[in-house]
Design an enzyme around this catalytic site. Structure first.
Site, short mmCIF file in Angstrom:
data_model
loop_
_atom_site.label_atom_id
_atom_site.label_comp_id
_atom_site.label_asym_id
_atom_site.label_seq_id
_atom_site.Cartn_x
_atom_site.Cartn_y
_atom_site.Cartn_z
N LYS A 185 12.26 61.58 82.42
CA LYS A 185 12.16 60.12 82.24
C LYS A 185 12.89 59.44 83.39
O LYS A 185 14.12 59.45 83.46
CB LYS A 185 12.78 59.66 80.91
CG LYS A 185 12.38 58.20 80.66
CD LYS A 185 13.36 57.42 79.84
CE LYS A 185 14.49 56.80 80.60
NZ LYS A 185 14.13 55.69 81.51
N GLU A 261 25.73 63.95 85.26
CA GLU A 261 26.19 63.51 86.59
C GLU A 261 26.40 62.01 86.51
O GLU A 261 25.44 61.25 86.45
CB GLU A 261 25.13 63.85 87.65
CG GLU A 261 24.85 65.33 87.80
CD GLU A 261 26.05 66.10 88.31
OE1 GLU A 261 26.98 65.50 88.86
OE2 GLU A 261 26.07 67.33 88.13
N GLU A 395 33.50 51.08 88.70
CA GLU A 395 32.43 51.41 89.63
C GLU A 395 31.55 50.17 89.77
O GLU A 395 30.88 49.78 88.81
CB GLU A 395 31.60 52.59 89.11
CG GLU A 395 30.51 52.97 90.07
CD GLU A 395 29.52 53.98 89.50
OE1 GLU A 395 29.04 53.78 88.38
OE2 GLU A 395 29.23 54.97 90.20
P1 NAD Z 1 22.01 54.13 83.60
O1 NAD Z 1 23.00 54.97 82.88
O2 NAD Z 1 21.89 52.70 83.25
O3 NAD Z 1 20.55 54.73 83.44
C1 NAD Z 1 20.22 56.04 83.86
C2 NAD Z 1 19.02 56.51 83.09
O4 NAD Z 1 19.36 56.64 81.71
C3 NAD Z 1 17.82 55.56 83.14
O5 NAD Z 1 16.64 56.32 83.22
C4 NAD Z 1 17.91 54.84 81.80
O6 NAD Z 1 16.70 54.34 81.34
C5 NAD Z 1 18.42 55.97 80.91
N1 NAD Z 1 19.11 55.56 79.67
C6 NAD Z 1 19.82 54.43 79.44
N2 NAD Z 1 20.29 54.43 78.17
C7 NAD Z 1 19.86 55.58 77.58
C8 NAD Z 1 20.01 56.14 76.28
N3 NAD Z 1 20.72 55.55 75.33
N4 NAD Z 1 19.44 57.34 76.03
C9 NAD Z 1 18.74 57.99 76.98
N5 NAD Z 1 18.55 57.49 78.23
C10 NAD Z 1 19.11 56.31 78.53
O7 NAD Z 1 22.33 54.34 85.14
P2 NAD Z 1 21.66 53.62 86.39
O8 NAD Z 1 22.19 52.24 86.44
O9 NAD Z 1 20.18 53.85 86.36
O10 NAD Z 1 22.22 54.50 87.61
C11 NAD Z 1 23.40 54.23 88.24
C12 NAD Z 1 24.50 55.16 87.74
O11 NAD Z 1 24.11 56.51 88.03
C13 NAD Z 1 25.82 54.96 88.44
O12 NAD Z 1 26.86 54.98 87.50
C14 NAD Z 1 25.91 56.18 89.36
O13 NAD Z 1 27.21 56.54 89.73
C15 NAD Z 1 25.22 57.22 88.58
N6 NAD Z 1 24.76 58.32 89.44
C16 NAD Z 1 25.46 59.51 89.41
C17 NAD Z 1 25.07 60.56 90.26
C18 NAD Z 1 25.84 61.87 90.27
O14 NAD Z 1 25.35 62.85 90.83
N7 NAD Z 1 27.02 61.93 89.68
C19 NAD Z 1 23.97 60.40 91.10
C20 NAD Z 1 23.29 59.18 91.10
C21 NAD Z 1 23.70 58.15 90.24
#
Ligand code: NAD
Length: 495
Positions: A185, A261, A395
């Site tokens: 997803k 991650e 962050e």
């Molecule tokens: P997010 O947590 O808002 O969303 C990530 C994904 O999770 C999206 O596909 C979203 O639709 C889904 N999601 C949201 N709520 C959910 C739920 N309750 N159940 C299942 N899925 C759900 O993150 P974002 O804003 O898309 O991405 C940015 C974040 O990602 C930042 O915090 C960044 O640091 C992190 N990130 C970490 C790494 C790593 O390797 N550690 C790499 C890239 C990004």
């Protein structure tokens, strides 16, 4: 490398809405509007996969996993299909354009790094397909104890909007090489490129149904995927807050293992004996402005020896002034927009809150006016900060660098440590002892010395300490996480 040229986003044909069982499934109702971060205009719409569509995808994956023999076939056969897939990805201009138009990645950077990096991650895991077996245990000599590795079956992956293709490759590379089927997803803000990636998988000979994509919001589609009883493992990249929700849901729906991650707030530490100040300035500048700070490992906290602060900041400002904000489909752009208005306002608000608490903006702190309706936040440098201010504590996921100074090593290392996050850190020093002390002392999953940022060495795992995550992407560790281990003990001498 393919020649970079401007393209017209209006000419792009958007794939819709899900990819299940080897073909596109167009949703009855397209209820999510996807915007172009470069200019804020609508790019297209997708339909949200509810429980029924997620169930269809997972059941298709399960059926394909059993009937295609993907998990049972020789690992080298799997590797061949994955190599063919990587070759298609590396040269697919449609994929590159889909990535550029809905994500924050300028087309020049998609072609120079995202596409080759995605293809290379898939190749790396394909190479591991027959190299990650089990072991024979040291048991009594009239028994043989085998620790055999097996795929899980169907695994689920949830990816963020920053680097959509790379993040998908980090999930599906090890999952598929290990012999699993997968349902991915993507973020609802960047749904299109992962769909095209799935189409290329089928063209490359990966059996239909082994790689599926469902689109929709996290609360509906993501949550349904995590809870699905056939999904036996979840790999997630995204924010720490969502990671915690997914961990809870995985525990409540069958004790599923999770790889998480998550976020970061990584320091870049410059000691007085830095070998090359100009190089350090380039590292710090690119470390917090790459993808406009929308990278999990973004190095957003500069911790610098007091005597170096002025020349270093001057050089960093010189570096960031070279960046060219612009439409992601223009070949001349080298600086990314922020993904959405809400995200952009969140960055700007937290800078302003910190200023109201006594922080001082040395550079930036505003939006580029000349980029119209896009959400381009200027690289921003903030000093006079304290650990309690939002710019240091949280962050921001934006191009904001805080500056803190120290007198001695101990003080610098103490500042580098973050109470919440531990994803990455950079250390600049010409003293090997000091570098090693720093690598031991800083709690982070990745530490770069005299550099900042990943190399192409996929063998190096990436992942976080503390609230930055659990488990690893890339490297052998990611492959291991996609396998389960079975102990088989055989008595073979019953005379
Ligand atoms: P997010 O947590 O808002 O969303 C990530 C994904 O999770 C999206 O596909 C979203 O639709 C889904 N999601 C949201 N709520 C959910 C739920 N309750 N159940 C299942 N899925 C759900 O993150 P974002 O804003 O898309 O991405 C940015 C974040 O990602 C930042 O915090 C960044 O640091 C992190 N990130 C970490 C790494 C790593 O390797 N550690 C790499 C890239 C990004």
């Amino acid at each position: 490398m393919t020649k970079v040229a401007d393209f017209d986003p209006q000419q792009l044909v958007l794939p819709l809405s899900h990819f299940i069982g080897g073909r596109y499934l167009v949703a009855d109702e397209a209820n999510i509007t996807v915007l172009r971060p470069s200019d804020g205009l609508p790019l297209g719409t997708i339909g949200e996969a509810g429980e029924e569509v997620v169930d269809l995808a997972v059941r298709n994956a399960w059926q394909a996993w059993r009937e295609s023999g993907w998990g049972q076939r020789s690992p080298r056969e799997r590797a061949r299909a994955m190599f063919a897939w990587a070759d298609l990805i590396a040269k697919d201009m449609e994929l590159a354009r889909l990535e550029a138009v809905s994500s924050t990645r300028p087309i020049s950077q998609v072609l120079a790094s995202d596409l080759p990096f995605t293809a290379e991650a898939i190749r790396f895991f394909a190479e591991l397909a027959d190299k990650q077996g089990g072991e024979v245990a040291a048991t009594r000599l009239d028994t043989i104890g085998m620790i055999a590795s097996e795929p899980y079956g169907v695994v689920g992956a949830i990816t963020p909007w920053n680097f959509p293709l790379s993040m998908a490759s980090w999930k599906c590379g090890p999952a598929l090489a290990a012999g699993n089927a997968i349902v991915v997803k993507p973020s609802e803000m960047t749904p299109f490129s992962t769909l095209r990636m799935a189409e290329l998988a089928v063209l490359a000979g990966i059996p239909e149904g082994v790689f599926n994509v469902v689109n929709g919001t996290g609360g509906v589609t993501g949550a349904a995927l995590v809870r699905h009883p056939i999904i036996s493992k979840i790999s997630f990249t995204g924010s720490t807050k969502t990671g915690a929700q997914i961990m809870t849901a995985a525990a409540q729906s069958g004790i599923k293992p999770v790889t998480l991650e998550l976020g970061g707030k990584s320091p870049q530490l410059v000691f007085e004996n830095v070998p090359d100040l100009a190089h350090a300035a380039r590292c710090v500048a690119s470390g917090f402005t790459a993808n406009a700070g929308q990278a999990c490992v973004s190095g957003t906290r500069l911790i610098v020896h007091r005597r170096l602060v002025e020349p270093l900041i001057d050089s960093i400002i010189g570096e960031v002034q070279k960046l060219r904000p612009g439409l992601t489909w223009s070949a001349a752009s080298s600086y990314s927009p922020i993904i959405s208005r809400a995200q952009a306002m969140g960055i700007s608000d937290r800078v302003e809150q910190s200023v109201s608490q006594g922080a001082e903006v040395l550079f930036g702190g505003d939006f580029f006016a000349e980029t119209g309706n896009g959400f381009f936040y200027r690289p921003t440098i903030v000093s006079s900060v304290s650990a309690q201010m939002p710019v240091v504590r949280e962050e921001l996921f934006g191009p904001v660098l805080t500056v803190q100074t120290f007198e001695d090593e101990e003080e610098g290392l103490a500042l580098a440590d973050h109470p919440t996050y531990g994803l990455a850190a950079g250390v600049h020093t010409s003293d090997i002892g000091q570098a090693l002390r720093a690598t031991r002392r800083i709690a982070a999953g990745t530490i770069w010395v005299n550099r900042y940022g990943r190399s192409g060495d996929m063998i190096m795992p990436t992942g976080g300490f503390r609230s930055s995550g659990i488990g690893k992407d890339l490297g052998r560790k990611a492959m291991e996480a996609n396998l389960q281990y079975k102990s088989v003990l055989i008595d073979f001498d019953q005379r």
